[in-house]
Design a protein around this motif. Sequence first.
Motif, PDB file in Angstrom:
ATOM      1  N   TYR A  45       1.280  -0.889   0.869  1.00 35.61           N
ATOM      2  CA  TYR A  45       0.227   0.205   0.365  1.00 35.61           C
ATOM      3  C   TYR A  45       0.600   1.389  -0.506  1.00 35.61           C
ATOM      4  O   TYR A  45       1.905   1.336   0.918  1.00 35.61           O
ATOM      5  N   LYS A  47       0.778   5.547   0.387  1.00 35.40           N
ATOM      6  CA  LYS A  47       0.138   6.475   1.415  1.00 35.40           C
ATOM      7  C   LYS A  47      -0.430   7.702  -0.368  1.00 35.40           C
ATOM      8  O   LYS A  47      -1.701   7.906   0.736  1.00 35.40           O
ATOM      9  N   GLY A  55     -11.314   1.305  -2.634  1.00 35.96           N
ATOM     10  CA  GLY A  55     -11.167  -0.184  -1.924  1.00 35.96           C
ATOM     11  C   GLY A  55     -10.468  -0.386  -0.054  1.00 35.96           C
ATOM     12  O   GLY A  55      -9.997   0.567   0.284  1.00 35.96           O
ATOM     13  N   TYR A  56     -11.574  -0.692   0.671  1.00 33.12           N
ATOM     14  CA  TYR A  56     -10.950  -0.852   1.705  1.00 33.12           C
ATOM     15  C   TYR A  56     -11.335  -2.327   2.364  1.00 33.12           C
ATOM     16  O   TYR A  56     -11.953  -2.556   2.979  1.00 33.12           O
ATOM     17  N   TYR A  61      -2.707  -5.355   4.460  1.00 32.29           N
ATOM     18  CA  TYR A  61      -1.698  -3.750   3.498  1.00 32.29           C
ATOM     19  C   TYR A  61      -1.202  -3.538   4.478  1.00 32.29           C
ATOM     20  O   TYR A  61      -0.233  -3.407   5.500  1.00 32.29           O
ATOM     21  N   GLY A  63       2.596  -1.235   4.386  1.00 25.90           N
ATOM     22  CA  GLY A  63       2.382   0.181   4.225  1.00 25.90           C
ATOM     23  C   GLY A  63       3.803   0.478   3.479  1.00 25.90           C
ATOM     24  O   GLY A  63       5.027  -0.757   3.417  1.00 25.90           O
ATOM     25  N   ALA A  75       4.899  -0.831   8.214  1.00 27.58           N
ATOM     26  CA  ALA A  75       3.775  -1.046   9.329  1.00 27.58           C
ATOM     27  C   ALA A  75       2.878  -1.265   8.525  1.00 27.58           C
ATOM     28  O   ALA A  75       2.262  -1.361   6.805  1.00 27.58           O
ATOM     29  N   VAL A  77      -1.117  -3.716   8.153  1.00 28.98           N
ATOM     30  CA  VAL A  77      -2.524  -3.508   8.751  1.00 28.98           C
ATOM     31  C   VAL A  77      -3.749  -4.381   7.519  1.00 28.98           C
ATOM     32  O   VAL A  77      -3.980  -4.651   7.034  1.00 28.98           O
ATOM     33  N   ILE A  79      -7.627  -5.812   7.258  1.00 29.56           N
ATOM     34  CA  ILE A  79      -8.792  -5.375   7.610  1.00 29.56           C
ATOM     35  C   ILE A  79      -9.674  -6.546   7.149  1.00 29.56           C
ATOM     36  O   ILE A  79      -9.177  -7.669   6.178  1.00 29.56           O
ATOM     37  N   ILE A  84     -10.358  -2.518  10.691  1.00 29.45           N
ATOM     38  CA  ILE A  84      -8.827  -3.052  11.505  1.00 29.45           C
ATOM     39  C   ILE A  84      -8.841  -4.046  12.010  1.00 29.45           C
ATOM     40  O   ILE A  84      -9.397  -3.586  13.092  1.00 29.45           O
ATOM     41  N   SER A  85      -7.981  -5.203  11.989  1.00 27.49           N
ATOM     42  CA  SER A  85      -8.300  -6.087  13.337  1.00 27.49           C
ATOM     43  C   SER A  85      -6.955  -6.606  13.124  1.00 27.49           C
ATOM     44  O   SER A  85      -6.596  -6.898  14.578  1.00 27.49           O
ATOM     45  N   ASN A  86      -6.289  -5.871  12.770  1.00 27.06           N
ATOM     46  CA  ASN A  86      -4.353  -5.449  13.270  1.00 27.06           C
ATOM     47  C   ASN A  86      -3.445  -4.788  12.655  1.00 27.06           C
ATOM     48  O   ASN A  86      -3.802  -4.901  11.026  1.00 27.06           O
ATOM     49  N   VAL A  87      -2.871  -4.254  13.697  1.00 28.15           N
ATOM     50  CA  VAL A  87      -1.449  -3.921  13.189  1.00 28.15           C
ATOM     51  C   VAL A  87      -0.304  -4.217  13.637  1.00 28.15           C
ATOM     52  O   VAL A  87       0.115  -4.543  14.359  1.00 28.15           O
TER      53      VAL A  87
ATOM     54  N   GLN B  73      -9.400  -4.870  21.591  1.00 27.05           N
ATOM     55  CA  GLN B  73      -8.792  -5.053  20.443  1.00 27.05           C
ATOM     56  C   GLN B  73      -8.283  -3.589  19.936  1.00 27.05           C
ATOM     57  O   GLN B  73      -7.038  -3.268  19.459  1.00 27.05           O
ATOM     58  N   LYS B  76      -5.141  -3.323  21.471  1.00 19.87           N
ATOM     59  CA  LYS B  76      -3.669  -3.904  20.799  1.00 19.87           C
ATOM     60  C   LYS B  76      -3.105  -3.142  20.195  1.00 19.87           C
ATOM     61  O   LYS B  76      -2.286  -3.591  19.777  1.00 19.87           O
ATOM     62  N   ILE B  77      -3.894  -2.757  18.858  1.00 18.90           N
ATOM     63  CA  ILE B  77      -3.576  -2.740  17.609  1.00 18.90           C
ATOM     64  C   ILE B  77      -2.801  -1.300  18.122  1.00 18.90           C
ATOM     65  O   ILE B  77      -2.168  -0.203  16.555  1.00 18.90           O
ATOM     66  N   GLU B 196     -12.749   4.301  12.716  1.00 20.15           N
ATOM     67  CA  GLU B 196     -11.833   4.329  12.068  1.00 20.15           C
ATOM     68  C   GLU B 196     -10.308   5.439  12.660  1.00 20.15           C
ATOM     69  O   GLU B 196      -9.300   5.612  13.627  1.00 20.15           O
ATOM     70  N   ARG B 199     -10.276   6.084  16.848  1.00 17.28           N
ATOM     71  CA  ARG B 199     -10.155   5.593  17.683  1.00 17.28           C
ATOM     72  C   ARG B 199      -8.534   6.047  17.696  1.00 17.28           C
ATOM     73  O   ARG B 199      -7.867   5.587  18.181  1.00 17.28           O
ATOM     74  N   ALA B 217       3.422   6.018   9.869  1.00 18.41           N
ATOM     75  CA  ALA B 217       3.595   4.714   9.648  1.00 18.41           C
ATOM     76  C   ALA B 217       2.116   3.932   8.769  1.00 18.41           C
ATOM     77  O   ALA B 217       2.353   2.897   8.169  1.00 18.41           O
ATOM     78  N   LEU B 218       1.387   3.645   8.971  1.00 22.77           N
ATOM     79  CA  LEU B 218      -0.231   3.127   8.907  1.00 22.77           C
ATOM     80  C   LEU B 218      -0.690   3.441   7.286  1.00 22.77           C
ATOM     81  O   LEU B 218      -0.873   4.412   7.177  1.00 22.77           O
ATOM     82  N   PRO B 219      -0.849   2.615   6.508  1.00 20.36           N
ATOM     83  CA  PRO B 219      -1.393   2.334   6.011  1.00 20.36           C
ATOM     84  C   PRO B 219      -2.937   3.144   5.924  1.00 20.36           C
ATOM     85  O   PRO B 219      -3.731   2.794   7.387  1.00 20.36           O
ATOM     86  N   PHE B 220      -3.553   4.215   4.511  1.00 26.91           N
ATOM     87  CA  PHE B 220      -4.965   4.610   4.790  1.00 26.91           C
ATOM     88  C   PHE B 220      -5.081   5.321   6.274  1.00 26.91           C
ATOM     89  O   PHE B 220      -6.140   5.984   6.274  1.00 26.91           O
ATOM     90  N   GLU B 222      -3.798   9.696   7.292  1.00 31.94           N
ATOM     91  CA  GLU B 222      -3.502  10.593   7.277  1.00 31.94           C
ATOM     92  C   GLU B 222      -3.447  11.376   8.192  1.00 31.94           C
ATOM     93  O   GLU B 222      -4.648  11.316   8.794  1.00 31.94           O
TER      94      GLU B 222
END
Lengths: 147, 243
Positions: A45, A47, A55-56, A61, A63, A75, A77, A79, A84-87, B73, B76-77, B196, B199, B217-220, B222
């Motif tokens: 992915y 940025k 899409g989401y 994904y 980064g 990172a 991510v 989905i 988002i279930s995990n990072v 959750q 955790k993330i 999203e 949080r 650092a996170l996709p999606f 800004e």
Amino acid sequence: MKKFIIGLFVLGTYGIYSIGIRHVRPVLSKPSILTKKTNPSTYIYAKTMAKKTPGYRDGTYIGNVEYEYYGNVQAAVTITAGKISNVKFLQYPNSHSTSVYINDQVMPYLKQEAIKTQNAKNVQIISGATFTSVGFIKSLQSALAKA
Amino acid sequence: MKKTEIIMGMPITINVPELKTISQLDQVFDYFRHIDDKFSPYKQTSELTLYNNQQNINKLSKEMIEVLELCEQTKKITLGYFDIDNHGHIDTSGLVKGWAIDNAAKILKGMGYSNYFVEAGGDIQANGVNEEQMPWQIGIRNPFDINQIVRVIAVSNKGVATSGNYIRGDHIYDPITRKNIEGIASLTVIGPNIFEADRFATAGFAMGNKGIYFIDALPFFEAYLINDRGIATLTKGFEEYVA
């Protein structure tokens, strides 16, 4: 003579400025496009593609590798069901713990600017605090006075 | 059609330019009232208050279970930076607002609308286009002067949330160090939806001035961070949204 001195001063300032720019902005990762890897649900992915990517969708994904002051940060991510279930941090400078990089001293490699009032003519919505505590404003004013 | 009501102690505004009947807006406001009754930490009869008094542990509603799971959750993330547990007393407010706005937007979507925004206390889900058929224009409030905006962004099908410790006093603290957040005035996050964005804005804010690097650092996502000296830091893709 006066003009010459002014000219020299302007040139000198520019020189210092451009050296500063080169030093302040080192290696930034090159933007790539959203590319599907062999695993059908893993995506690289970028940025910079965020706005154009509709899409989401479910999947993982990854980064770009971002160069920050303390080293490379990357990172991933995941989905699931649209959320988002995990990072996961795939790369971070200290291998002991993901939280270490957060606690490290940070230098501003991201772009910075002094805030200034904008024209609100075409604005439909405002994001920010609705309620302002007087005590906080006072403490800010005293902080700004010291700044 | 645009309407504002005070619910959950804050103004909630819904704008649906192509609205067919006003009762549809009332339905969405009713949803917020329902959420307030359930999750208000100020109401003695709310499910959250009963939960904190350990009066209903064995008969929690589906919504309460979902929110508690999402809080767990989210902790955790966000590397532990999103934490609803304050000395054994839980406060789900940091998650419920964004979650409720997201659900409210889904109600409007279910009614067949694609152009609208839902805003609650400065957190926004903006979908489709505005009356001029353009992306919604959102001003980022100056944390030092509530009458000013310092940036204008244009978004469509995104969530925008701002976290600041000037909202109702200092209520955000660093869950790791247990100290109030210092040095940061506000953090505005643009995310794929308001749930999203909200949080991650809360968690990013709890990291202090370093939160912007977490979001970067996170996709999606800004973000636009304003520190207590009035200097803003932008994530690398933020300017793509500048109107």
